[in-house]
Design a protein around this motif. Structure first.
Motif, PDB file in Angstrom:
ATOM      1  N   GLU A 104       0.854  -1.195   0.000  1.00 55.49           N
ATOM      2  CA  GLU A 104       0.000   0.000   0.000  1.00 55.49           C
ATOM      3  C   GLU A 104       0.889   1.245   0.000  1.00 55.49           C
ATOM      4  O   GLU A 104       1.887   1.309   0.730  1.00 55.49           O
ATOM      5  CB  GLU A 104      -0.901  -0.003   1.244  1.00 55.49           C
ATOM      6  N   LEU A 105       0.531   2.220  -0.802  1.00 57.64           N
ATOM      7  CA  LEU A 105       1.310   3.448  -0.917  1.00 57.64           C
ATOM      8  C   LEU A 105       1.069   4.360   0.287  1.00 57.64           C
ATOM      9  O   LEU A 105       0.226   4.083   1.145  1.00 57.64           O
ATOM     10  CB  LEU A 105       0.970   4.162  -2.216  1.00 57.64           C
ATOM     11  N   GLY A 106       1.820   5.459   0.333  1.00 59.65           N
ATOM     12  CA  GLY A 106       1.761   6.376   1.454  1.00 59.65           C
ATOM     13  C   GLY A 106       0.371   6.903   1.751  1.00 59.65           C
ATOM     14  O   GLY A 106      -0.349   7.336   0.844  1.00 59.65           O
ATOM     15  N   PHE A 107      -0.006   6.869   3.022  1.00 58.63           N
ATOM     16  CA  PHE A 107      -1.302   7.294   3.540  1.00 58.63           C
ATOM     17  C   PHE A 107      -2.447   6.397   3.061  1.00 58.63           C
ATOM     18  O   PHE A 107      -3.619   6.743   3.219  1.00 58.63           O
ATOM     19  CB  PHE A 107      -1.599   8.762   3.197  1.00 58.63           C
ATOM     20  N   GLU A 108      -2.099   5.240   2.470  1.00 62.16           N
ATOM     21  CA  GLU A 108      -3.115   4.264   2.054  1.00 62.16           C
ATOM     22  C   GLU A 108      -2.890   2.913   2.733  1.00 62.16           C
ATOM     23  O   GLU A 108      -3.436   1.899   2.301  1.00 62.16           O
ATOM     24  CB  GLU A 108      -3.058   4.072   0.532  1.00 62.16           C
ATOM     25  N   GLU A 118       6.590   7.162   4.431  1.00 59.08           N
ATOM     26  CA  GLU A 118       7.973   7.632   4.494  1.00 59.08           C
ATOM     27  C   GLU A 118       8.478   8.043   3.121  1.00 59.08           C
ATOM     28  O   GLU A 118       9.346   8.902   3.005  1.00 59.08           O
ATOM     29  CB  GLU A 118       8.873   6.536   5.075  1.00 59.08           C
ATOM     30  N   GLU A 119       7.938   7.440   2.072  1.00 58.59           N
ATOM     31  CA  GLU A 119       8.471   7.626   0.722  1.00 58.59           C
ATOM     32  C   GLU A 119       7.984   8.895   0.022  1.00 58.59           C
ATOM     33  O   GLU A 119       8.345   9.133  -1.126  1.00 58.59           O
ATOM     34  CB  GLU A 119       8.090   6.418  -0.157  1.00 58.59           C
ATOM     35  N   LEU A 120       7.196   9.712   0.686  1.00 58.18           N
ATOM     36  CA  LEU A 120       6.557  10.831  -0.005  1.00 58.18           C
ATOM     37  C   LEU A 120       7.342  12.140   0.060  1.00 58.18           C
ATOM     38  O   LEU A 120       6.793  13.198  -0.209  1.00 58.18           O
ATOM     39  CB  LEU A 120       5.143  11.061   0.550  1.00 58.18           C
ATOM     40  N   GLY A 121       8.609  12.089   0.429  1.00 60.05           N
ATOM     41  CA  GLY A 121       9.392  13.316   0.445  1.00 60.05           C
ATOM     42  C   GLY A 121       9.010  14.221   1.599  1.00 60.05           C
ATOM     43  O   GLY A 121       8.637  13.768   2.674  1.00 60.05           O
ATOM     44  N   GLY A 122       9.088  15.522   1.378  1.00 60.10           N
ATOM     45  CA  GLY A 122       8.859  16.484   2.445  1.00 60.10           C
ATOM     46  C   GLY A 122       7.476  16.449   3.044  1.00 60.10           C
ATOM     47  O   GLY A 122       7.259  16.977   4.139  1.00 60.10           O
ATOM     48  N   ALA A 123       6.520  15.853   2.363  1.00 59.78           N
ATOM     49  CA  ALA A 123       5.155  15.788   2.881  1.00 59.78           C
ATOM     50  C   ALA A 123       4.858  14.421   3.487  1.00 59.78           C
ATOM     51  O   ALA A 123       3.720  13.972   3.506  1.00 59.78           O
ATOM     52  CB  ALA A 123       4.158  16.084   1.757  1.00 59.78           C
ATOM     53  N   ARG A 141      11.948  22.615   0.103  1.00 64.18           N
ATOM     54  CA  ARG A 141      12.763  21.920   1.099  1.00 64.18           C
ATOM     55  C   ARG A 141      12.072  20.618   1.494  1.00 64.18           C
ATOM     56  O   ARG A 141      10.902  20.617   1.873  1.00 64.18           O
ATOM     57  CB  ARG A 141      12.956  22.803   2.318  1.00 64.18           C
ATOM     58  N   GLY A 142      12.814  19.523   1.413  1.00 66.53           N
ATOM     59  CA  GLY A 142      12.275  18.226   1.803  1.00 66.53           C
ATOM     60  C   GLY A 142      12.837  17.801   3.143  1.00 66.53           C
ATOM     61  O   GLY A 142      12.933  18.597   4.080  1.00 66.53           O
ATOM     62  N   TYR A 143      13.252  16.543   3.241  1.00 66.22           N
ATOM     63  CA  TYR A 143      13.752  16.015   4.500  1.00 66.22           C
ATOM     64  C   TYR A 143      15.028  16.731   4.921  1.00 66.22           C
ATOM     65  O   TYR A 143      15.893  17.023   4.091  1.00 66.22           O
ATOM     66  CB  TYR A 143      14.049  14.522   4.382  1.00 66.22           C
ATOM     67  N   PRO A 144      15.197  17.003   6.220  1.00 67.56           N
ATOM     68  CA  PRO A 144      16.446  17.604   6.696  1.00 67.56           C
ATOM     69  C   PRO A 144      17.555  16.561   6.798  1.00 67.56           C
ATOM     70  O   PRO A 144      17.332  15.360   6.587  1.00 67.56           O
ATOM     71  CB  PRO A 144      16.060  18.125   8.084  1.00 67.56           C
TER      72      PRO A 144
END
Length: 406
Positions: free
Chosen positions: A26-30, A140-145, A300-303
């Motif tokens: 299942e993909l992010g938030f799903e 986790e895989e969705l970048g900065g969001a 800006r994405g992950y720090p």
């Protein structure tokens, strides 16, 4: 110590969970099915479960006593939009989706530890005191969001206070079961920039009557590399990758616009700031030199992911006690890949560590040598399930021991 804790681990159950999760990625938030499986297990074992953080995220909490120590262990649950090409019996049954990064294994290792710690708690044989929070994170895989930041914005650490947080990721190409650590900056920041060069379109045979944005874009591609070569300290890490260059529709028309899309990585916050400053200046300077305009969108994405020294040394000590010095890498090379656990480490001390996944690439069931993550032939190494769960169990036991270090 290894045999004492591993005897509590149900490897058969873990194998079944891992393969079930892998078959239904299942993909992010799903991650509805995955989250439901985790919730059922945790409730059955006596954890207090809070659902709905960041949509599909959840936290399982178990109180071992009135002590003030509070520990957070995190695993991510999401898959990737990749068509699996392993041919394994437990391969993805969902077209275009697969667990190509091993999050199914990470979730299962933490579940296995959760079950074992609940058994330990019921027996009451090993003195533990304090609160354990198991964080199962979406997206986790969705970048900065991604899911970590959203869980935190929804009150993760306010509702579930943690004195320290830990997470683990598999590492393809490293010996199976090897445990790798690094103090300080361990993984890079990840930013994204879109550069749109606006010129004046025209006939391909009369370029002098146009302002060609493709020339601006091409010149910028080369000029961007001078930032890494000439503006960044040679001993510091920096990456600027042009992942997309797009312009025009046909061969004999000079287009109005050309676009570049960049991936930008750094291992130091100050280098991250420098890269943004210089990318903006270089892009605008190139546009000006050709008489074009430049429109920049910088996200800006992950720090930078920074492991705190004390917690890294603590976790390393657990690994050495369990597996011996030969299986522990104390100063692993940093990675220019990124991870949203970095957000959690900005708020709480902790450590992000790695477990070697071995050479277990698969193509229609045939071994193909080392296979990196985000690859259609990748599969999490099931031999790591017991190793990872035992490590989590021992770390939690030591952290919450009545004889824990101050």
């Amino acid at each position: 110590m290894h045999s004492k804790f591993s005897s509590y681990i149900d490897t058969d159950a873990m194998l079944a969970w891992r393969h079930a999760i892998h078959r239904q990625p299942e993909l992010g938030f799903e991650e509805f099915q995955t989250s439901a499986l985790v919730e059922r297990c945790l409730r059955e074992w006596g954890y207090e479960v809070t659902t709905g953080l960041a949509g599909t995220g959840l936290v399982g909490s178990l109180k071992f006593g009135p002590g003030s120590r509070r520990l957070g262990l995190r695993a991510e649950m999401d898959a990737l939009p990749i068509q699996e090409d392993t041919g394994l019996p437990w391969a993805s049954e969902v077209p275009g989706k697969m667990h190509g990064c091993g999050h199914d294994g990470h979730t299962t290792m933490l579940l296995g530890a959760a079950q074992a710690l609940a058994k330990l708690h019921r027996e009451g044989k090993h003195a533990m005191d304090g609160m354990l929070h198991l964080i199962f994170q979406p997206a986790e895989e969705l970048g900065g969001a991604g899911g970590a930041q959203r869980m935190m914005k929804e009150g993760l650490f306010a509702r579930f206070p943690c004195d320290a947080v830990f997470a683990m990721h598999n590492m393809p190409g490293m010996e199976q079961g090897q445990i790798l650590f690094r103090e300080g900056a361990c993984m890079a920041s990840s930013d994204r920039a879109t550069l749109v060069f606006e010129g004046c379109g025209g006939h391909g045979a009369m370029p002098h009557l146009a302002t060609d944005p493709t020339v601006v874009a091409a010149s910028t591609v080369m000029a961007l590399q001078s930032i890494v070569a000439r503006n960044v300290d040679p001993l510091a890490s920096a990456v600027i990758t042009v992942g997309r260059l797009q312009a025009g529709q046909t061969y004999n028309v000079i287009p109005e616009t050309a676009e570049l899309e960049l991936s930008i990585r750094a291992l130091k916050p100050e280098v991250r700031d420098l890269l943004e400053e210089r990318i903006r200046a270089v892009a605008r300077g190139q546009a000006d030199s050709f008489g074009a305009q430049c429109h920049i969108t910088y996200e800006r994405g992950y720090p930078v992911l920074v492991n705190s020294p004390s917690e890294t040394q603590f976790a390393m000590g657990i690994a050495r006690s369990l597996f011996g010095d030969a299986r522990v890498v104390a100063n692993a090379d940093p990675l220019c890949a990124s991870e949203d656990f970095a957000y959690m480490l900005e708020e709480r001390p902790g450590c992000y560590l790695f477990i070697g996944n071995g050479d277990n690439g698969h193509t229609h069931g045939t071994a193909s040598g080392p296979c990196n993550v985000h690859n259609p032939s990748f599969d999490f190494n099931d031999r790591n399930l017991e190793t990872g769960a035992t490590f989590w169990m021992a770390l939690a036991h030591s952290f919450l021991s009545t004889h824990a270090r101050s």
